[in-house]
Design an enzyme around this catalytic site. Structure first.
Site, PDB file in Angstrom:
ATOM      1  N   CYS A   7       0.868  -1.182   0.000  1.00 10.13           N
ATOM      2  CA  CYS A   7       0.000   0.000   0.000  1.00 10.13           C
ATOM      3  C   CYS A   7       0.902   1.228   0.000  1.00 10.13           C
ATOM      4  O   CYS A   7       2.020   1.167  -0.513  1.00 10.13           O
ATOM      5  CB  CYS A   7      -1.027  -0.031   1.138  1.00 10.13           C
ATOM      6  SG  CYS A   7      -0.354   0.211   2.790  1.00 10.13           S
ATOM      7  N   ARG A  13      -3.513  -0.533   5.567  1.00  3.40           N
ATOM      8  CA  ARG A  13      -4.101  -1.628   4.794  1.00  3.40           C
ATOM      9  C   ARG A  13      -3.177  -2.823   4.604  1.00  3.40           C
ATOM     10  O   ARG A  13      -3.571  -3.966   4.853  1.00  3.40           O
ATOM     11  CB  ARG A  13      -4.563  -1.104   3.418  1.00  3.40           C
ATOM     12  CG  ARG A  13      -5.788  -0.227   3.489  1.00  3.40           C
ATOM     13  CD  ARG A  13      -6.075   0.457   2.175  1.00  3.40           C
ATOM     14  NE  ARG A  13      -5.073   1.486   1.875  1.00  3.40           N
ATOM     15  CZ  ARG A  13      -5.094   2.260   0.797  1.00  3.40           C
ATOM     16  NH1 ARG A  13      -6.056   2.118  -0.096  1.00  3.40           N
ATOM     17  NH2 ARG A  13      -4.168   3.173   0.618  1.00  3.40           N
TER      18      ARG A  13
END
Length: 199
Positions: A7, A13
């Protein structure tokens, strides 16, 4: 099998994906080596508090700190799964020779046959164009037009970014990631990777 999640800062994430996949794979008796990195990450930054809390709620106590994306990590990975199309394009731009193993997470678990055929063509075109760009060749306009057409047809594969958001937003992102990870493991179970270990 070695899987790398990518990410931006590697604090929300991708570490959630890393921690969750490691646990989900273990629960299924699958041997996967999982890491994560960020295209704009600093070395050693802690996971965001909400991301860490989401993992703790799932019984995951992994101490994941941020790692910048590097050539060594790209070489290490058998499969590179990004959280958005923008991350995927970034990684391919910097590592065009690895284009055939770079996907967005949601794209990789897609199971619609027509979409899969278009994806294959899209990946081939992207790899060819990035290689030409890296070699300083003039880009083929017909291939660029076809690439733009395929991109318009593709479903949205980005996983929402909870950075700076509430715990509720992190929970929603985690659910989105977990759903894709379950599909990923289903797909891997149908292949020869189940007991491939970390070789």
């Amino acid at each position: 099998m070695r899987i790398l999640f990518i990410c931006t800062g590697n604090t929300c994430r991708s570490p959630m994906a890393e921690g969750m996949l490691r646990k989900l794979a273990k629960d299924r008796g699958m041997s996967l080596d999982v890491r994560s990195a960020g295209v704009a990450a600093s070395e050693g930054t802690s996971m965001s508090a909400h991301a860490a809390a989401v993992l703790r709620d799932q019984g995951i106590e992994d101490r994941i700190t941020s790692t910048p994306l590097s050539e060594g990590l790209v070489d290490w990975a058998d499969l590179i799964l990004t959280l958005t199309g923008g991350h995927r394009r970034h990684v391919i731009q910097y590592f065009p020779v690895a284009a055939d193993k770079i996907y967005t997470l949601k794209e990789y678990v897609e199971n619609d046959l027509q979409v899969l055929e278009a994806q294959d063509e899209l990946h081939q075109l992207v790899a060819e164009l990035e290689l030409d760009r890296a070699l300083g060749k003039e880009l083929d306009t017909a291939r660029q037009r076809r690439l733009a057409e395929l991109l318009r047809q593709m479903p949205a594969y980005d996983i929402s970014d909870p950075f700076g958001g509430s715990r509720m937003e992190y929970n929603a992102t985690a659910l989105e990631i977990r759903s894709a990870l379950e599909q990923l493991l289903d797909k891997l179970e149908k292949t020869d990777f189940k007991n491939s270990g970390e070789a």
